[in-house]
Scaffold this motif. Structure first.
Motif, PDB file in Angstrom:
ATOM      1  N   PHE A 114      17.328  97.371  60.173  1.00 51.09           N
ATOM      2  CA  PHE A 114      17.634  95.943  60.072  1.00 51.09           C
ATOM      3  C   PHE A 114      17.417  95.435  58.649  1.00 51.09           C
ATOM      4  O   PHE A 114      18.115  94.522  58.196  1.00 51.09           O
ATOM      5  CB  PHE A 114      16.815  95.125  61.072  1.00 51.09           C
ATOM      6  CG  PHE A 114      15.343  95.391  61.060  1.00 51.09           C
ATOM      7  CD1 PHE A 114      14.787  96.219  62.010  1.00 51.09           C
ATOM      8  CD2 PHE A 114      14.518  94.815  60.119  1.00 51.09           C
ATOM      9  CE1 PHE A 114      13.424  96.472  62.006  1.00 51.09           C
ATOM     10  CE2 PHE A 114      13.158  95.055  60.111  1.00 51.09           C
ATOM     11  CZ  PHE A 114      12.608  95.895  61.064  1.00 51.09           C
ATOM     12  N   ASP A 115      16.444  96.010  57.917  1.00 52.29           N
ATOM     13  CA  ASP A 115      16.268  95.631  56.515  1.00 52.29           C
ATOM     14  C   ASP A 115      17.471  96.077  55.692  1.00 52.29           C
ATOM     15  O   ASP A 115      17.970  95.344  54.835  1.00 52.29           O
ATOM     16  CB  ASP A 115      14.993  96.251  55.940  1.00 52.29           C
ATOM     17  CG  ASP A 115      13.779  95.364  56.120  1.00 52.29           C
ATOM     18  OD1 ASP A 115      13.963  94.178  56.430  1.00 52.29           O
ATOM     19  OD2 ASP A 115      12.644  95.850  55.962  1.00 52.29           O
ATOM     20  N   TYR A 116      17.916  97.297  55.943  1.00 54.87           N
ATOM     21  CA  TYR A 116      19.103  97.813  55.258  1.00 54.87           C
ATOM     22  C   TYR A 116      20.295  96.892  55.505  1.00 54.87           C
ATOM     23  O   TYR A 116      21.055  96.566  54.579  1.00 54.87           O
ATOM     24  CB  TYR A 116      19.393  99.223  55.763  1.00 54.87           C
ATOM     25  CG  TYR A 116      20.604  99.890  55.146  1.00 54.87           C
ATOM     26  CD1 TYR A 116      20.496 100.611  53.963  1.00 54.87           C
ATOM     27  CD2 TYR A 116      21.856  99.832  55.767  1.00 54.87           C
ATOM     28  CE1 TYR A 116      21.596 101.254  53.404  1.00 54.87           C
ATOM     29  CE2 TYR A 116      22.958 100.461  55.217  1.00 54.87           C
ATOM     30  CZ  TYR A 116      22.822 101.177  54.046  1.00 54.87           C
ATOM     31  OH  TYR A 116      23.923 101.801  53.500  1.00 54.87           O
ATOM     32  N   ALA A 117      20.469  96.466  56.761  1.00 56.45           N
ATOM     33  CA  ALA A 117      21.585  95.587  57.103  1.00 56.45           C
ATOM     34  C   ALA A 117      21.469  94.249  56.392  1.00 56.45           C
ATOM     35  O   ALA A 117      22.468  93.680  55.936  1.00 56.45           O
ATOM     36  CB  ALA A 117      21.633  95.383  58.616  1.00 56.45           C
ATOM     37  N   ARG A 118      20.258  93.735  56.284  1.00 50.81           N
ATOM     38  CA  ARG A 118      20.077  92.452  55.596  1.00 50.81           C
ATOM     39  C   ARG A 118      20.485  92.553  54.133  1.00 50.81           C
ATOM     40  O   ARG A 118      21.178  91.686  53.607  1.00 50.81           O
ATOM     41  CB  ARG A 118      18.626  91.989  55.699  1.00 50.81           C
ATOM     42  CG  ARG A 118      18.219  91.503  57.068  1.00 50.81           C
ATOM     43  CD  ARG A 118      16.984  90.645  57.009  1.00 50.81           C
ATOM     44  NE  ARG A 118      15.814  91.397  56.574  1.00 50.81           N
ATOM     45  CZ  ARG A 118      14.639  90.841  56.310  1.00 50.81           C
ATOM     46  NH1 ARG A 118      14.478  89.534  56.403  1.00 50.81           N
ATOM     47  NH2 ARG A 118      13.610  91.577  55.948  1.00 50.81           N
ATOM     48  N   TYR A 119      20.046  93.604  53.468  1.00 50.88           N
ATOM     49  CA  TYR A 119      20.406  93.779  52.066  1.00 50.88           C
ATOM     50  C   TYR A 119      21.920  93.931  51.906  1.00 50.88           C
ATOM     51  O   TYR A 119      22.515  93.373  50.992  1.00 50.88           O
ATOM     52  CB  TYR A 119      19.683  94.997  51.485  1.00 50.88           C
ATOM     53  CG  TYR A 119      18.253  94.742  51.085  1.00 50.88           C
ATOM     54  CD1 TYR A 119      17.881  94.682  49.752  1.00 50.88           C
ATOM     55  CD2 TYR A 119      17.258  94.541  52.047  1.00 50.88           C
ATOM     56  CE1 TYR A 119      16.564  94.454  49.374  1.00 50.88           C
ATOM     57  CE2 TYR A 119      15.940  94.299  51.682  1.00 50.88           C
ATOM     58  CZ  TYR A 119      15.603  94.253  50.352  1.00 50.88           C
ATOM     59  OH  TYR A 119      14.311  94.007  49.990  1.00 50.88           O
ATOM     60  N   HIS A 120      22.510  94.698  52.796  1.00 49.10           N
ATOM     61  CA  HIS A 120      23.960  94.921  52.727  1.00 49.10           C
ATOM     62  C   HIS A 120      24.713  93.610  52.950  1.00 49.10           C
ATOM     63  O   HIS A 120      25.656  93.294  52.204  1.00 49.10           O
ATOM     64  CB  HIS A 120      24.374  95.957  53.768  1.00 49.10           C
ATOM     65  CG  HIS A 120      25.848  96.215  53.800  1.00 49.10           C
ATOM     66  ND1 HIS A 120      26.512  96.897  52.794  1.00 49.10           N
ATOM     67  CD2 HIS A 120      26.809  95.847  54.710  1.00 49.10           C
ATOM     68  CE1 HIS A 120      27.807  96.954  53.089  1.00 49.10           C
ATOM     69  NE2 HIS A 120      28.001  96.332  54.236  1.00 49.10           N
ATOM     70  N   ASN A 121      24.317  92.846  53.949  1.00 48.71           N
ATOM     71  CA  ASN A 121      25.005  91.598  54.269  1.00 48.71           C
ATOM     72  C   ASN A 121      24.825  90.543  53.187  1.00 48.71           C
ATOM     73  O   ASN A 121      25.639  89.616  53.075  1.00 48.71           O
ATOM     74  CB  ASN A 121      24.522  91.054  55.615  1.00 48.71           C
ATOM     75  CG  ASN A 121      24.919  91.942  56.783  1.00 48.71           C
ATOM     76  OD1 ASN A 121      25.902  92.688  56.702  1.00 48.71           O
ATOM     77  ND2 ASN A 121      24.179  91.869  57.871  1.00 48.71           N
ATOM     78  N   LEU A 122      23.794  90.686  52.389  1.00 47.75           N
ATOM     79  CA  LEU A 122      23.561  89.747  51.290  1.00 47.75           C
ATOM     80  C   LEU A 122      24.241  90.194  49.995  1.00 47.75           C
ATOM     81  O   LEU A 122      24.088  89.562  48.959  1.00 47.75           O
ATOM     82  CB  LEU A 122      22.063  89.590  51.039  1.00 47.75           C
ATOM     83  CG  LEU A 122      21.276  88.804  52.092  1.00 47.75           C
ATOM     84  CD1 LEU A 122      19.774  88.953  51.865  1.00 47.75           C
ATOM     85  CD2 LEU A 122      21.679  87.329  52.075  1.00 47.75           C
TER      86      LEU A 122
END
Length: 380
Positions: A114-122
């Protein structure tokens, strides 16, 4: 001499017994600090950061070891100052990254898909050239694929280790049988009021409250029951801990008898001679950590470092030092004698026994749940 040759010579010295493990890890760690900001040999020097490098980690005994065995020797050898920072959680670190200038942060040791996804989505992700990271072939396939799904096939990271957040307890006061019988509900057992603790992380609190109320931690349907369980835990707890060092201290000094805890930190306590038990309940919190390359970083330098860090000799040495299983596939790599004894280790390499956080579920509810937990934490 190019960087790969330097790495290989370091590893050869280690394998021949000319370097002890701590010195070897320190030298490799020092090189890792420099990549993406300033290499040890100034090959990829960034004019804005010449003279110092920065590393941000989880603190505690890990940071102390890096300071003694990596940062100080690196500064003595190169004259480049190492500024090492710590953070208590992913939210805190992400806030720093968002407020920073491009290139200020480069390689992050992220925890959780979920951290990886947050960075990617930002828009903070990069795109690795996997041809430059051939050692990726040794990694457990499941650990790689979950990241590919988030970023549409390309990778911004390499998986590096995995573990669990399970239940840690002092066997002087709580037996293995009692723990297995009560599971996560022991964290809301009034018999241990004042001797309970927990991590001040909203995801962890919601995950264990979901278990305590008999719900799927990746799909709770009765959030009121979850919040009630979180309040019950809050009222019975001595305190919320905020770092791995504090977690270990609370258990070692017997200030608390039971808490959830990180598998590697609990193993470290056991190595120190403390009679601390560790139990992963059904649907317990599994996670993996990755080496994530932030957008704006010098990619070839970072890729070369990641490839070296994934080499079995290096990855196994690091895993033995930090007490978390490496991301290497045990079907492809002989992991030695210590790693199979670590909590959360999966000898099959399928990780079927671990439950990972669904990034869409958790990130989709982050704004609401993190705010609500902040209020609950303050007593509401």
């Amino acid at each position: 001499m190019d960087n790969t040759t330097r790495y290989e010579r370091l590893r050869e010295r280690y394998m021949n017994g000319d370097l002890d493990r701590r010195s070897f890890l320190g030298l490799i760690g020092a090189a890792g600090l420099a990549y993406g900001v300033q290499t040890p040999f100034a090959r990829y020097a960034n004019a804005q950061t010449v003279g110092q490098v920065r590393f941000d980690g989880w603190g505690g005994v890990v940071s102390e070891a890096f300071r003694e065995y990596a940062f100080d020797p690196y500064t003595a050898d190169t004259g480049i100052e190492v500024v090492d920072g710590t953070f208590g959680g992913g939210d805190e670190y992400l806030s720093r990254v968002k407020a920073s200038q491009p290139g200020e942060y480069n390689i992050a040791h992220l925890s959780g898909v979920f951290d990886y996804a947050r960075y990617h989505n930002l828009g903070l992700s990069s795109e690795l050239n996997e041809a430059n990271i051939p050692n990726l072939e040794f990694v457990i396939p499941k650990l790689v694929e979950v990241f590919r799904k988030v970023s549409g096939g390309a990778l911004s990271c390499v998986p590096y280790d995995y573990g669990t957040t399970g239940l840690a307890y002092n066997r002087k006061y709580i037996s293995d049988e009692e723990m297995q019988q009560k599971g996560a509900k022991i964290l809301i057992d009034e018999a241990y009021k004042g001797k309970i603790a927990g991590w001040s992380d909203w995801r962890t609190r919601i995950w264990f409250a979901s278990l305590q109320t008999g719900q799927d931690p990746n799909g709770a349907t009765d959030m009121e029951a979850v919040w009630d369980a979180i309040r019950a835990h809050r009222d019975l707890s001595l305190k919320y801990w905020t770092s791995g060092a504090e977690l270990m201290s609370l258990l070692a000094e017997e200030e608390i008898y039971v808490t959830e805890g990180w598998s590697g930190r609990i193993y470290a306590l056991q190595e120190q001679g403390h009679d601390i038990g560790y139990y992963d309940p059904p649907n317990g919190y599994g996670w993996q950590e990755c080496l994530f390359v932030l957008k704006g970083s010098p990619m070839e330098a970072c890729e070369e470092l990641l490839n070296f860090m994934l080499a079995p000799e290096t990855s196994i040495a690091v895993a033995e030092g930090q007490n978390y299983p490496p991301a290497l596939d045990p079907n492809k790599v002989d992991l030695g004698s210590k790693i199979p004894t670590l909590p959360a280790f999966d000898p099959k390499g399928t990780l079927e026994g671990l439950t990972f956080a669904d990034p869409e579920y958790w990130n989709g509810n982050e704004a609401d749940w993190s705010k609500t937990f902040g209020r609950v934490q303050k007593g509401y």
